[in-house]
Scaffold this active site. Sequence first.
Site, short mmCIF file in Angstrom:
data_model
loop_
_atom_site.label_atom_id
_atom_site.label_comp_id
_atom_site.label_asym_id
_atom_site.label_seq_id
_atom_site.Cartn_x
_atom_site.Cartn_y
_atom_site.Cartn_z
N TYR A 142 -4.67 -12.13 7.63
CA TYR A 142 -6.05 -11.73 7.31
C TYR A 142 -6.97 -12.94 7.21
CZ TYR A 142 -4.14 -7.11 6.13
OH TYR A 142 -3.52 -5.89 6.18
N LYS A 187 9.79 -10.32 8.18
CA LYS A 187 10.18 -9.88 9.52
C LYS A 187 10.83 -11.09 10.20
CE LYS A 187 10.17 -6.76 12.83
NZ LYS A 187 11.10 -5.62 12.79
N ASP A 219 10.40 -3.25 8.27
CA ASP A 219 10.56 -1.88 8.80
C ASP A 219 11.62 -1.13 7.99
OD1 ASP A 219 12.10 -3.89 9.89
OD2 ASP A 219 12.31 -2.98 11.85
N ASP A 243 -0.05 -5.13 1.83
CA ASP A 243 -1.16 -4.18 1.94
C ASP A 243 -0.59 -2.80 2.27
OD1 ASP A 243 -3.65 -3.10 2.23
OD2 ASP A 243 -4.19 -4.18 4.05
N ASP A 247 0.44 0.53 -0.61
CA ASP A 247 -0.15 1.86 -0.45
C ASP A 247 0.94 2.93 -0.31
OD1 ASP A 247 -2.73 1.03 -0.67
OD2 ASP A 247 -3.41 1.91 1.22
#
Length: 352
Positions: A142, A187, A219, A243, A247
Amino acid sequence: MTKNIAVIEGDGIGPEIIAEAVKALKKIEKKYNHTFNLTYVEMGGCAIDKYKTALPDFTLEECKKADAVLLGSVGGPKWDDPTAKVRPEQGLLNLRAGLECFANIRPAKVYPPLAAASPLKESIIKDGFDIIVVRELTGGIYFGESGRDGDSAYDTERYSVSEIERIAKVAFELADKRNKLVHSIDKANVLESSRLWRETVQRLAKEYPHITVTNMLVDNAAMQLIRNPAQFDVVLTSNIFGDILSDEASQITGSIGMLASASKGEGSRGLYEPIHGSAPDIAGKGIANPIAAILSVAMMLDISFDLKEEANAIDNAVNSILADGYRTADIAAANEKTTGTEQIGTLICDRI
Ligand code: NAD
Protein backbone atom coordinates in the site's frame (compact mmCIF):
# COMPACT_ATOMS: atom_id res chain seq x y z
CA MET A 1 -3.07 5.88 38.14
CA THR A 2 -3.50 9.22 36.33
CA LYS A 3 -3.82 9.28 32.53
CA ASN A 4 -4.65 11.90 29.91
CA ILE A 5 -7.03 10.76 27.19
CA ALA A 6 -7.97 12.65 24.02
CA VAL A 7 -11.55 11.91 22.97
CA ILE A 8 -12.78 12.32 19.39
CA GLU A 9 -16.49 11.72 18.96
CA GLY A 10 -16.55 12.19 15.17
CA ASP A 11 -19.66 11.99 13.02
CA GLY A 12 -22.89 9.98 12.69
CA ILE A 13 -23.30 7.59 15.62
CA GLY A 14 -19.83 8.63 16.92
CA PRO A 15 -21.10 10.96 19.69
CA GLU A 16 -23.77 8.44 20.82
CA ILE A 17 -21.40 5.47 21.20
CA ILE A 18 -18.57 7.54 22.66
CA ALA A 19 -20.93 8.86 25.36
CA GLU A 20 -21.42 5.24 26.50
CA ALA A 21 -17.70 4.43 26.24
CA VAL A 22 -16.87 7.45 28.41
CA LYS A 23 -19.55 6.35 30.89
CA ALA A 24 -17.75 2.98 31.21
CA LEU A 25 -14.39 4.73 31.57
CA LYS A 26 -15.78 6.91 34.38
CA LYS A 27 -17.17 3.86 36.12
CA ILE A 28 -13.71 2.22 36.03
CA GLU A 29 -12.13 5.48 37.24
CA LYS A 30 -14.42 5.55 40.26
CA LYS A 31 -14.37 1.87 41.11
CA TYR A 32 -10.59 1.39 40.83
CA ASN A 33 -9.58 4.84 42.04
CA HIS A 34 -7.84 6.15 38.92
CA THR A 35 -7.89 9.63 37.41
CA PHE A 36 -8.64 9.91 33.71
CA ASN A 37 -8.38 13.48 32.38
CA LEU A 38 -10.44 13.76 29.19
CA THR A 39 -9.89 16.37 26.47
CA TYR A 40 -12.51 16.46 23.73
CA VAL A 41 -11.21 17.39 20.25
CA GLU A 42 -12.76 17.35 16.78
CA MET A 43 -11.94 15.39 13.66
CA GLY A 44 -13.75 14.25 10.50
CA GLY A 45 -16.80 15.82 8.86
CA CYS A 46 -17.64 18.00 11.87
CA ALA A 47 -14.10 19.44 11.75
CA ILE A 48 -14.41 20.09 8.00
CA ASP A 49 -17.61 22.09 8.62
CA LYS A 50 -15.97 24.17 11.34
CA TYR A 51 -12.31 24.43 10.36
CA LYS A 52 -12.26 23.34 6.68
CA THR A 53 -9.85 20.53 7.51
CA ALA A 54 -10.53 16.97 8.70
CA LEU A 55 -7.69 17.07 11.24
CA PRO A 56 -7.09 20.51 12.77
CA ASP A 57 -3.53 21.06 14.07
CA PHE A 58 -4.71 21.42 17.66
CA THR A 59 -6.49 18.05 17.47
CA LEU A 60 -3.28 16.32 16.41
CA GLU A 61 -1.30 18.20 19.07
CA GLU A 62 -3.73 17.16 21.83
CA CYS A 63 -3.62 13.53 20.63
CA LYS A 64 0.19 13.58 20.61
CA LYS A 65 0.22 14.92 24.19
CA ALA A 66 -2.27 12.30 25.42
CA ASP A 67 -1.50 8.85 26.84
CA ALA A 68 -4.22 7.39 24.63
CA VAL A 69 -6.84 8.48 22.10
CA LEU A 70 -10.45 7.27 22.04
CA LEU A 71 -12.20 7.71 18.70
CA GLY A 72 -15.81 7.16 17.58
CA SER A 73 -16.08 7.17 13.79
CA VAL A 74 -15.93 9.71 11.00
CA GLY A 75 -17.71 10.37 7.70
CA GLY A 76 -21.20 10.53 6.28
CA PRO A 77 -23.17 11.35 3.14
CA LYS A 78 -22.70 15.10 3.60
CA TRP A 79 -18.95 14.76 2.96
CA ASP A 80 -19.04 11.74 0.61
CA ASP A 81 -18.16 13.47 -2.68
CA PRO A 82 -15.17 11.36 -3.87
CA THR A 83 -13.79 14.33 -5.84
CA ALA A 84 -13.75 16.65 -2.78
CA LYS A 85 -10.27 17.85 -1.81
CA VAL A 86 -11.00 17.62 1.92
CA ARG A 87 -12.56 14.36 3.15
CA PRO A 88 -13.30 13.00 6.64
CA GLU A 89 -11.14 9.86 6.31
CA GLN A 90 -8.08 12.04 5.71
CA GLY A 91 -8.42 12.90 9.39
CA LEU A 92 -8.08 9.25 10.35
CA LEU A 93 -5.17 8.51 8.01
CA ASN A 94 -3.31 11.66 9.05
CA LEU A 95 -3.95 11.00 12.72
CA ARG A 96 -2.56 7.45 12.45
CA ALA A 97 0.45 8.81 10.55
CA GLY A 98 0.91 11.70 13.01
CA LEU A 99 0.92 9.27 15.95
CA GLU A 100 3.30 7.00 13.97
CA CYS A 101 1.00 4.00 14.38
CA PHE A 102 2.58 1.07 12.55
CA ALA A 103 0.58 -1.70 14.24
CA ASN A 104 -3.11 -2.36 13.88
CA ILE A 105 -4.49 -4.70 16.52
CA ARG A 106 -7.90 -6.18 15.85
CA PRO A 107 -9.46 -8.72 18.20
CA ALA A 108 -12.28 -10.84 16.84
CA LYS A 109 -14.18 -12.76 19.45
CA VAL A 110 -17.43 -14.66 19.51
CA TYR A 111 -19.21 -14.04 22.83
CA PRO A 112 -20.90 -17.38 23.64
CA PRO A 113 -24.40 -15.83 23.97
CA LEU A 114 -24.02 -14.53 20.39
CA ALA A 115 -22.71 -17.76 18.86
CA ALA A 116 -25.83 -18.05 16.70
CA ALA A 117 -24.96 -14.72 15.00
CA SER A 118 -21.80 -16.23 13.51
CA PRO A 119 -22.21 -17.36 9.90
CA LEU A 120 -20.19 -20.48 10.80
CA LYS A 121 -21.91 -23.64 12.02
CA GLU A 122 -22.08 -24.00 15.77
CA SER A 123 -20.10 -27.26 15.48
CA ILE A 124 -17.17 -25.22 14.11
CA ILE A 125 -17.15 -22.42 16.68
CA LYS A 126 -18.13 -24.55 19.67
CA ASP A 127 -14.46 -24.60 20.75
CA GLY A 128 -14.49 -20.81 20.90
CA PHE A 129 -13.25 -18.04 18.67
CA ASP A 130 -11.10 -15.37 20.30
CA ILE A 131 -8.21 -14.16 18.18
CA ILE A 132 -6.21 -10.99 17.63
CA VAL A 133 -4.99 -9.99 14.19
CA VAL A 134 -1.80 -7.89 14.33
CA ARG A 135 -1.48 -6.14 11.00
CA GLU A 136 1.49 -4.06 9.81
CA LEU A 137 0.00 -0.69 8.94
CA THR A 138 2.56 1.63 7.38
CA GLY A 139 4.57 -0.52 4.94
CA GLY A 140 4.15 -3.11 2.21
CA ILE A 141 2.33 -2.84 -1.07
CA TYR A 142 0.00 0.00 0.00
CA PHE A 143 3.00 2.28 0.44
CA GLY A 144 5.44 0.80 -2.14
CA GLU A 145 6.34 2.27 -5.49
CA SER A 146 3.43 2.10 -7.91
CA GLY A 147 2.59 3.45 -11.30
CA ARG A 148 1.52 2.94 -14.89
CA ASP A 149 3.81 1.91 -17.71
CA GLY A 150 2.15 1.92 -21.12
CA ASP A 151 -0.78 -0.46 -20.84
CA SER A 152 0.43 -2.06 -17.61
CA ALA A 153 0.34 -1.02 -13.97
CA TYR A 154 2.43 -2.07 -10.97
CA ASP A 155 2.52 -1.95 -7.17
CA THR A 156 5.52 -2.95 -5.09
CA GLU A 157 5.65 -4.97 -1.86
CA ARG A 158 8.76 -4.00 0.11
CA TYR A 159 9.56 -4.66 3.77
CA SER A 160 12.73 -3.99 5.73
CA VAL A 161 13.99 -6.18 8.58
CA SER A 162 13.34 -3.38 11.10
CA GLU A 163 9.74 -2.94 9.92
CA ILE A 164 9.11 -6.68 10.29
CA GLU A 165 10.84 -6.87 13.66
CA ARG A 166 8.85 -4.05 15.25
CA ILE A 167 5.47 -5.47 14.20
CA ALA A 168 6.50 -9.01 15.17
CA LYS A 169 7.46 -7.74 18.64
CA VAL A 170 3.95 -6.33 19.08
CA ALA A 171 2.52 -9.77 18.24
CA PHE A 172 4.93 -11.64 20.54
CA GLU A 173 4.23 -9.29 23.43
CA LEU A 174 0.46 -9.69 23.00
CA ALA A 175 0.82 -13.47 22.75
CA ASP A 176 2.84 -13.40 25.95
CA LYS A 177 -0.22 -11.95 27.77
CA ARG A 178 -2.52 -14.52 26.12
CA ASN A 179 -2.07 -18.14 25.01
CA LYS A 180 1.61 -17.90 23.90
CA LEU A 181 0.75 -18.78 20.32
CA VAL A 182 1.55 -16.77 17.17
CA HIS A 183 0.63 -17.67 13.60
CA SER A 184 2.77 -15.65 11.21
CA ILE A 185 1.06 -15.40 7.84
CA ASP A 186 3.00 -14.90 4.60
CA LYS A 187 3.35 -16.11 1.02
CA ALA A 188 6.94 -17.30 1.36
CA ASN A 189 6.56 -19.95 -1.37
CA VAL A 190 6.23 -17.17 -3.96
CA LEU A 191 7.24 -13.74 -2.65
CA GLU A 192 10.77 -12.65 -1.73
CA SER A 193 9.38 -10.06 0.71
CA SER A 194 7.54 -12.91 2.45
CA ARG A 195 10.74 -14.96 2.66
CA LEU A 196 12.41 -12.04 4.46
CA TRP A 197 9.29 -11.75 6.66
CA ARG A 198 9.49 -15.44 7.62
CA GLU A 199 13.28 -15.39 8.22
CA THR A 200 12.97 -12.31 10.43
CA VAL A 201 10.04 -13.64 12.44
CA GLN A 202 11.84 -16.96 12.97
CA ARG A 203 15.00 -15.20 14.14
CA LEU A 204 13.08 -12.97 16.53
CA ALA A 205 11.12 -15.97 17.83
CA LYS A 206 14.36 -17.26 19.43
CA GLU A 207 14.09 -14.34 21.88
CA TYR A 208 10.65 -15.62 22.92
CA PRO A 209 11.30 -19.36 23.48
CA HIS A 210 8.09 -19.78 25.49
CA ILE A 211 5.97 -18.68 22.51
CA THR A 212 5.01 -21.19 19.81
CA VAL A 213 5.32 -19.72 16.32
CA THR A 214 3.65 -21.34 13.33
CA ASN A 215 4.29 -20.07 9.80
CA MET A 216 1.30 -20.37 7.51
CA LEU A 217 0.73 -19.39 3.89
CA VAL A 218 -1.96 -16.77 3.47
CA ASP A 219 -4.19 -18.87 1.19
CA ASN A 220 -4.16 -21.67 3.75
CA ALA A 221 -4.80 -19.16 6.58
CA ALA A 222 -7.89 -17.82 4.80
CA MET A 223 -9.16 -21.40 4.61
CA GLN A 224 -8.16 -22.43 8.14
CA LEU A 225 -9.96 -19.43 9.66
CA ILE A 226 -13.20 -20.92 8.38
CA ARG A 227 -12.37 -24.63 8.84
CA ASN A 228 -10.84 -24.55 12.29
CA PRO A 229 -10.79 -21.04 13.77
CA ALA A 230 -10.07 -22.27 17.31
CA GLN A 231 -6.46 -23.12 16.35
CA PHE A 232 -5.55 -19.39 16.18
CA ASP A 233 -4.73 -16.95 18.93
CA VAL A 234 -2.46 -14.11 17.74
CA VAL A 235 -2.23 -13.76 13.94
CA LEU A 236 0.74 -11.69 12.73
CA THR A 237 0.71 -10.41 9.19
CA SER A 238 1.61 -7.77 6.61
CA ASN A 239 -0.48 -4.79 5.59
CA ILE A 240 -2.36 -6.29 2.63
CA PHE A 241 -2.82 -9.80 4.06
CA GLY A 242 -3.92 -8.29 7.39
CA ASP A 243 -6.42 -6.04 5.67
CA ILE A 244 -8.14 -9.06 4.15
CA LEU A 245 -7.77 -11.56 7.02
CA SER A 246 -8.96 -9.11 9.70
CA ASP A 247 -12.16 -8.49 7.74
CA GLU A 248 -12.64 -12.22 7.29
CA ALA A 249 -12.11 -12.78 11.03
CA SER A 250 -14.53 -9.99 11.95
CA GLN A 251 -17.28 -11.61 9.88
CA ILE A 252 -16.90 -14.85 11.83
CA THR A 253 -18.13 -12.97 14.91
CA GLY A 254 -21.35 -12.00 13.13
CA SER A 255 -21.55 -8.36 14.20
CA ILE A 256 -19.62 -5.28 13.27
CA GLY A 257 -21.11 -3.40 16.24
CA MET A 258 -19.13 -5.57 18.67
CA LEU A 259 -15.56 -5.17 17.43
CA ALA A 260 -12.92 -2.81 18.77
CA SER A 261 -9.44 -2.06 17.47
CA ALA A 262 -6.19 -0.38 18.41
CA SER A 263 -3.46 1.31 16.40
CA LYS A 264 -0.08 1.60 18.06
CA GLY A 265 3.40 2.89 17.52
CA GLU A 266 6.46 2.60 19.76
CA GLY A 267 5.75 3.16 23.45
CA SER A 268 2.46 2.75 25.22
CA ARG A 269 0.30 5.38 23.50
CA GLY A 270 -2.42 4.01 21.24
CA LEU A 271 -5.48 5.01 19.26
CA TYR A 272 -8.60 3.01 20.17
CA GLU A 273 -11.73 2.84 18.04
CA PRO A 274 -14.55 0.56 16.93
CA ILE A 275 -13.98 -1.04 13.51
CA HIS A 276 -17.37 0.11 12.21
CA GLY A 277 -18.09 3.41 10.48
CA SER A 278 -20.38 6.29 11.40
CA ALA A 279 -23.56 4.35 10.43
CA PRO A 280 -25.43 7.43 9.09
CA ASP A 281 -28.52 5.26 8.46
CA ILE A 282 -29.13 4.92 12.22
CA ALA A 283 -27.45 8.08 13.57
CA GLY A 284 -29.50 10.07 16.10
CA LYS A 285 -32.00 7.25 16.66
CA GLY A 286 -30.52 5.98 19.92
CA ILE A 287 -30.27 2.41 18.59
CA ALA A 288 -26.55 2.07 17.73
CA ASN A 289 -24.62 -0.70 19.44
CA PRO A 290 -22.13 0.97 21.82
CA ILE A 291 -20.32 -2.29 22.68
CA ALA A 292 -17.48 -1.88 20.13
CA ALA A 293 -16.74 1.57 21.56
CA ILE A 294 -16.95 0.28 25.14
CA LEU A 295 -14.62 -2.61 24.27
CA SER A 296 -12.24 -0.04 22.73
CA VAL A 297 -11.97 1.41 26.25
CA ALA A 298 -11.19 -2.08 27.57
CA MET A 299 -8.41 -2.44 24.98
CA MET A 300 -7.02 0.96 26.00
CA LEU A 301 -6.93 -0.04 29.66
CA ASP A 302 -5.21 -3.33 28.82
CA ILE A 303 -2.74 -2.32 26.11
CA SER A 304 -1.80 1.29 26.87
CA PHE A 305 -2.27 1.36 30.66
CA ASP A 306 -1.62 -2.30 31.52
CA LEU A 307 -4.80 -2.42 33.64
CA LYS A 308 -5.77 -6.02 32.97
CA GLU A 309 -8.25 -6.40 35.82
CA GLU A 310 -10.12 -3.26 34.80
CA ALA A 311 -10.19 -4.39 31.16
CA ASN A 312 -11.53 -7.79 32.20
CA ALA A 313 -14.22 -6.10 34.32
CA ILE A 314 -15.58 -4.45 31.16
CA ASP A 315 -15.34 -7.62 29.10
CA ASN A 316 -17.15 -9.64 31.78
CA ALA A 317 -19.86 -6.99 32.08
CA VAL A 318 -20.44 -7.16 28.31
CA ASN A 319 -20.66 -10.94 28.43
CA SER A 320 -23.04 -10.76 31.38
CA ILE A 321 -25.59 -8.44 29.75
CA LEU A 322 -25.46 -10.54 26.55
CA ALA A 323 -26.02 -13.71 28.58
CA ASP A 324 -29.10 -12.06 30.10
CA GLY A 325 -30.47 -11.45 26.63
CA TYR A 326 -29.95 -7.68 26.24
CA ARG A 327 -29.44 -6.84 22.56
CA THR A 328 -29.24 -3.76 20.37
CA ALA A 329 -31.10 -4.16 17.07
CA ASP A 330 -27.99 -5.17 15.07
CA ILE A 331 -27.38 -8.28 17.20
CA ALA A 332 -30.97 -9.22 17.98
CA ALA A 333 -32.62 -12.22 16.36
CA ALA A 334 -35.93 -11.58 14.57
CA ASN A 335 -38.11 -12.33 17.61
CA GLU A 336 -35.86 -10.78 20.26
CA LYS A 337 -36.63 -7.62 22.22
CA THR A 338 -34.16 -4.78 21.61
CA THR A 339 -32.54 -2.31 23.97
CA GLY A 340 -31.29 1.19 23.09
CA THR A 341 -27.73 2.58 23.06
CA GLU A 342 -27.94 4.45 26.35
CA GLN A 343 -29.57 1.65 28.27
CA ILE A 344 -27.01 -0.90 27.07
CA GLY A 345 -24.28 1.47 28.27
CA THR A 346 -25.94 1.84 31.68
CA LEU A 347 -26.44 -1.93 32.05
CA ILE A 348 -22.75 -2.54 31.30
CA CYS A 349 -21.68 0.15 33.78
CA ASP A 350 -23.90 -1.33 36.47
CA ARG A 351 -22.17 -4.69 36.06
CA ILE A 352 -18.59 -3.42 36.00
P1 NAD B 1 -20.73 1.48 8.62
O1 NAD B 1 -19.85 0.61 9.43
O2 NAD B 1 -20.90 2.86 9.12
O3 NAD B 1 -22.19 0.82 8.50
C1 NAD B 1 -22.42 -0.44 7.88
C2 NAD B 1 -23.72 -1.04 8.43
O4 NAD B 1 -23.49 -1.48 9.77
C3 NAD B 1 -24.87 -0.02 8.51
O5 NAD B 1 -26.08 -0.67 8.22
C4 NAD B 1 -24.86 0.43 9.95
O6 NAD B 1 -26.11 0.86 10.43
C5 NAD B 1 -24.37 -0.82 10.68
N1 NAD B 1 -23.60 -0.48 11.88
C6 NAD B 1 -22.33 0.00 11.93
N2 NAD B 1 -21.98 0.23 13.20
C7 NAD B 1 -23.04 -0.10 13.97
C8 NAD B 1 -23.29 -0.07 15.37
N3 NAD B 1 -22.38 0.36 16.26
N4 NAD B 1 -24.50 -0.46 15.80
C9 NAD B 1 -25.45 -0.90 14.94
N5 NAD B 1 -25.27 -0.96 13.61
C10 NAD B 1 -24.08 -0.55 13.13
O7 NAD B 1 -20.14 1.47 7.14
P2 NAD B 1 -20.59 2.31 5.85
O8 NAD B 1 -22.08 2.43 5.81
O9 NAD B 1 -19.86 1.71 4.73
O10 NAD B 1 -19.98 3.76 6.08
C11 NAD B 1 -20.70 4.88 6.62
C12 NAD B 1 -19.74 6.04 6.78
O11 NAD B 1 -18.73 5.69 7.75
C13 NAD B 1 -18.99 6.41 5.49
O12 NAD B 1 -18.91 7.81 5.41
C14 NAD B 1 -17.61 5.78 5.69
O13 NAD B 1 -16.62 6.50 4.98
C15 NAD B 1 -17.44 5.92 7.18
N6 NAD B 1 -16.50 4.95 7.79
C16 NAD B 1 -15.72 5.41 8.81
C17 NAD B 1 -14.87 4.54 9.46
C18 NAD B 1 -14.06 5.07 10.62
O14 NAD B 1 -14.33 6.15 11.10
N7 NAD B 1 -13.11 4.33 11.10
C19 NAD B 1 -14.81 3.20 9.09
C20 NAD B 1 -15.65 2.75 8.06
C21 NAD B 1 -16.51 3.63 7.42
